[in-house]
Design a protein around this motif. Structure first.
Motif, PDB file in Angstrom:
ATOM      1  N   LYS A 225     -12.935   9.815   1.811  1.00  0.00           N
ATOM      2  CA  LYS A 225     -12.975   9.254   3.164  1.00  0.00           C
ATOM      3  C   LYS A 225     -12.331  10.185   4.195  1.00  0.00           C
ATOM      4  O   LYS A 225     -12.308   9.870   5.373  1.00  0.00           O
TER       5      LYS A 225
ATOM      6  N   HIS B 195      -4.610  10.116   0.072  1.00  0.00           N
ATOM      7  CA  HIS B 195      -5.388   9.047  -0.575  1.00  0.00           C
ATOM      8  C   HIS B 195      -6.821   9.024  -0.053  1.00  0.00           C
ATOM      9  O   HIS B 195      -7.773   8.900  -0.838  1.00  0.00           O
ATOM     10  N   LEU B 196      -6.995   9.150   1.250  1.00  0.00           N
ATOM     11  CA  LEU B 196      -8.344   9.102   1.817  1.00  0.00           C
ATOM     12  C   LEU B 196      -9.219  10.233   1.290  1.00  0.00           C
ATOM     13  O   LEU B 196     -10.407  10.036   1.033  1.00  0.00           O
TER      14      LEU B 196
ATOM     15  N   THR C 101       2.197   1.784  -3.563  1.00  0.00           N
ATOM     16  CA  THR C 101       1.213   2.222  -4.561  1.00  0.00           C
ATOM     17  C   THR C 101       0.543   3.545  -4.194  1.00  0.00           C
ATOM     18  O   THR C 101      -0.144   4.135  -5.031  1.00  0.00           O
ATOM     19  N   GLY C 102       0.706   3.977  -2.957  1.00  0.00           N
ATOM     20  CA  GLY C 102       0.045   5.204  -2.510  1.00  0.00           C
ATOM     21  C   GLY C 102      -1.379   4.987  -2.051  1.00  0.00           C
ATOM     22  O   GLY C 102      -2.063   5.910  -1.650  1.00  0.00           O
ATOM     23  N   HIS C 103      -1.856   3.739  -2.103  1.00  0.00           N
ATOM     24  CA  HIS C 103      -3.213   3.412  -1.660  1.00  0.00           C
ATOM     25  C   HIS C 103      -3.161   2.974  -0.199  1.00  0.00           C
ATOM     26  O   HIS C 103      -3.384   1.817   0.128  1.00  0.00           O
ATOM     27  N   VAL C 104      -2.849   3.923   0.637  1.00  0.00           N
ATOM     28  CA  VAL C 104      -2.627   3.685   2.057  1.00  0.00           C
ATOM     29  C   VAL C 104      -3.463   4.692   2.832  1.00  0.00           C
ATOM     30  O   VAL C 104      -3.767   5.771   2.315  1.00  0.00           O
TER      31      VAL C 104
ATOM     32  N   SER D 239       1.009  12.740   2.011  1.00  0.00           N
ATOM     33  CA  SER D 239       1.356  11.702   1.037  1.00  0.00           C
ATOM     34  C   SER D 239       2.312  10.719   1.695  1.00  0.00           C
ATOM     35  O   SER D 239       2.806  10.950   2.803  1.00  0.00           O
TER      36      SER D 239
ATOM     37  N   ARG E  59      -8.875  11.642  -1.649  1.00  0.00           N
ATOM     38  CA  ARG E  59      -9.140  11.310  -3.053  1.00  0.00           C
ATOM     39  C   ARG E  59     -10.322  10.361  -3.193  1.00  0.00           C
ATOM     40  O   ARG E  59     -11.080  10.437  -4.157  1.00  0.00           O
ATOM     41  N   ILE E  60     -10.507   9.466  -2.207  1.00  0.00           N
ATOM     42  CA  ILE E  60     -11.622   8.513  -2.271  1.00  0.00           C
ATOM     43  C   ILE E  60     -12.788   8.944  -1.360  1.00  0.00           C
ATOM     44  O   ILE E  60     -13.637   8.135  -1.000  1.00  0.00           O
TER      45      ILE E  60
ATOM     46  N   GLN F  74       0.822  -1.206   0.000  1.00  0.00           N
ATOM     47  CA  GLN F  74       0.000   0.000   0.000  1.00  0.00           C
ATOM     48  C   GLN F  74       0.858   1.259   0.000  1.00  0.00           C
ATOM     49  O   GLN F  74       0.522   2.247  -0.662  1.00  0.00           O
TER      50      GLN F  74
END
Length: 104
Positions: A20, A14-15, A6-9, A35, A17-18, A3
């Motif tokens: 959250k 990231h949160l 990939t930056g999906h942590v 980041s 961006r989605i 994670q």
């Protein structure tokens, strides 16, 4: 580790961006977007554990690429992450187990 690579942590960049997190800003220092790079290498709130990691690995070894992809550095990186307690609510204690050779 995947994670982080990939930056999906669960860091605010990231949160956010989605949808959250309300903001991508780092909640520890409130200075920049949280980041992977900021969390591991820049955030002033984590300076003490980062300095311990740099002392153990050497300053030149502490690039994001080295920390995330060099097997020799993973244990020190996980120790840093555990000391920050940033992912404790998501992943629990990520402190790596002691090296078997250290117990002999």
């Amino acid at each position: 580790l995947f994670q982080l690579r990939t930056g999906h942590v669960p860091l605010n960049k990231h949160l956010h961006r989605i949808s959250k997190a309300p903001s991508p800003t780092c909640t520890a220092c409130h200075q920049k977007n949280e980041s992977v790079y900021h969390f591991i290498l820049e955030c002033p709130a984590h300076a003490r554990p980062r300095n311990a990691m740099r002392t153990a690995l050497g300053t030149n070894a502490c690039t994001l690429a080295n920390l995330l992809h060099n097997r020799k550095h993973v244990k020190k990186l996980l120790t840093f992450i555990a000391q920050t307690k940033r992912f404790a609510t998501t992943f629990g204690d990520v402190t790596p187990p002691p090296d078997r050779r250290e117990n002999r």
